[in-house]
Design a protein around this motif. Structure first.
Motif, short mmCIF file in Angstrom:
data_model
loop_
_atom_site.label_atom_id
_atom_site.label_comp_id
_atom_site.label_asym_id
_atom_site.label_seq_id
_atom_site.Cartn_x
_atom_site.Cartn_y
_atom_site.Cartn_z
N MET A 167 0.83 -1.20 0.00
CA MET A 167 0.00 0.00 0.00
C MET A 167 0.86 1.25 0.00
O MET A 167 0.55 2.22 -0.67
N GLU A 168 1.96 1.22 0.76
CA GLU A 168 2.81 2.39 0.83
C GLU A 168 3.48 2.67 -0.51
O GLU A 168 3.67 3.83 -0.90
N LEU A 169 3.84 1.61 -1.23
CA LEU A 169 4.49 1.79 -2.52
C LEU A 169 3.55 2.46 -3.52
O LEU A 169 3.97 3.33 -4.30
N VAL A 170 2.29 2.10 -3.50
CA VAL A 170 1.31 2.73 -4.39
C VAL A 170 1.17 4.21 -4.05
O VAL A 170 1.11 5.07 -4.94
N LEU A 171 1.15 4.54 -2.77
CA LEU A 171 1.05 5.94 -2.36
C LEU A 171 2.30 6.72 -2.73
O LEU A 171 2.21 7.90 -3.13
N VAL A 172 3.46 6.11 -2.61
CA VAL A 172 4.70 6.79 -2.99
C VAL A 172 4.70 7.10 -4.48
O VAL A 172 5.07 8.20 -4.91
N ILE A 173 4.27 6.15 -5.29
CA ILE A 173 4.19 6.38 -6.73
C ILE A 173 3.16 7.47 -7.05
O ILE A 173 3.40 8.35 -7.88
N LEU A 174 2.03 7.43 -6.38
CA LEU A 174 0.99 8.45 -6.59
C LEU A 174 1.49 9.83 -6.19
O LEU A 174 1.22 10.82 -6.88
N ILE A 175 2.21 9.92 -5.09
CA ILE A 175 2.77 11.21 -4.65
C ILE A 175 3.76 11.73 -5.68
O ILE A 175 3.76 12.91 -6.03
N GLY A 176 4.60 10.84 -6.20
CA GLY A 176 5.55 11.24 -7.24
C GLY A 176 4.87 11.74 -8.50
O GLY A 176 5.28 12.73 -9.10
N VAL A 177 3.80 11.05 -8.89
CA VAL A 177 3.05 11.47 -10.09
C VAL A 177 2.38 12.82 -9.85
O VAL A 177 2.38 13.69 -10.73
N LEU A 178 1.81 13.02 -8.66
CA LEU A 178 1.15 14.30 -8.36
C LEU A 178 2.16 15.45 -8.34
O LEU A 178 1.89 16.53 -8.87
N TYR A 179 3.33 15.22 -7.73
CA TYR A 179 4.36 16.27 -7.70
C TYR A 179 4.87 16.56 -9.11
O TYR A 179 5.03 17.72 -9.50
N ALA A 180 5.14 15.52 -9.90
CA ALA A 180 5.67 15.72 -11.25
C ALA A 180 4.65 16.45 -12.13
O ALA A 180 5.00 17.39 -12.85
N SER A 181 3.40 16.02 -12.09
CA SER A 181 2.39 16.68 -12.91
C SER A 181 2.10 18.09 -12.42
O SER A 181 1.83 19.00 -13.22
N GLY A 182 2.18 18.31 -11.11
CA GLY A 182 1.98 19.65 -10.57
C GLY A 182 3.07 20.61 -11.00
O GLY A 182 2.79 21.76 -11.40
N GLY A 232 2.03 7.27 8.97
CA GLY A 232 1.92 5.82 9.16
C GLY A 232 0.53 5.31 8.87
O GLY A 232 -0.46 5.90 9.31
N ILE A 233 0.46 4.23 8.12
CA ILE A 233 -0.82 3.63 7.79
C ILE A 233 -0.98 2.40 8.67
O ILE A 233 -0.24 1.44 8.54
N THR A 234 -1.91 2.46 9.57
CA THR A 234 -2.17 1.32 10.46
C THR A 234 -3.66 1.03 10.49
O THR A 234 -4.48 1.95 10.51
N LYS A 235 -3.96 -0.23 10.47
CA LYS A 235 -5.34 -0.63 10.68
C LYS A 235 -5.46 -0.98 12.15
O LYS A 235 -5.10 -2.05 12.59
N GLY A 236 -5.91 -0.04 12.90
CA GLY A 236 -5.98 -0.25 14.33
C GLY A 236 -7.21 0.38 14.93
O GLY A 236 -8.16 0.74 14.24
N LYS A 237 -7.17 0.49 16.21
CA LYS A 237 -8.28 1.06 16.95
C LYS A 237 -8.09 2.56 17.10
O LYS A 237 -6.99 3.07 16.92
N PRO A 238 -9.12 3.28 17.43
CA PRO A 238 -8.94 4.71 17.66
C PRO A 238 -8.08 4.96 18.90
O PRO A 238 -8.03 4.13 19.81
#
Length: 118
Positions: free
Chosen positions: A1-16, A48-54
């Motif tokens: 999941m983190e790798l997908v977000l890193v790629i998405l962040i890179g694409v958003l920064y590059a296109s911006g 940090g991406i965690t599936k946890g409790k509040p």
């Protein structure tokens, strides 16, 4: 999941950045919006991406040892979204006013002095 977000962040920064380098005022605004969204995702990823409790600690517990979601990055992102929405709405109104006065979307037309029109 983190790798997908890193790629998405890179694409958003590059296109911006690509959109910021265009000559159109509308594309400049779109570039700012893309950079803001990339920054929000970066803050979310660094939190940090965690599936946890509040993050609520029982009164009887001395320590909180379970995995929990950190609320600070989420609060920062929410604040950044509200501020960027206000800036974007102001920029849209400002760009509309400039377009009405100059009758052009080109940024180079803003640098020409009025004496050249005569």
């Amino acid at each position: 999941m983190e790798l997908v977000l890193v790629i998405l962040i890179g694409v958003l920064y590059a296109s911006g950045i690509f959109m910021l380098l265009r000559r159109s005022m509308v594309k400049l605004l779109i570039g700012l919006i893309l950079l803001g969204n990339g920054a929000n995702l970066l803050i979310f990823l660094l939190g940090g991406i965690t599936k946890g409790k509040p993050p609520v600690i029982d009164n009887a517990a001395k320590l909180f040892t379970d995995i929990y979601a950190d609320p600070i990055p989420q609060a920062l992102i929410l604040t950044a979204i509200v501020i960027s929405f206000g800036i974007q709405s102001f920029a849209i109104v400002l760009l509309k006013r400039v377009y009405v006065l100059v009758n052009s979307d080109d940024l180079d037309d803003l640098n020409t002095p009025e004496e050249e029109d005569i």
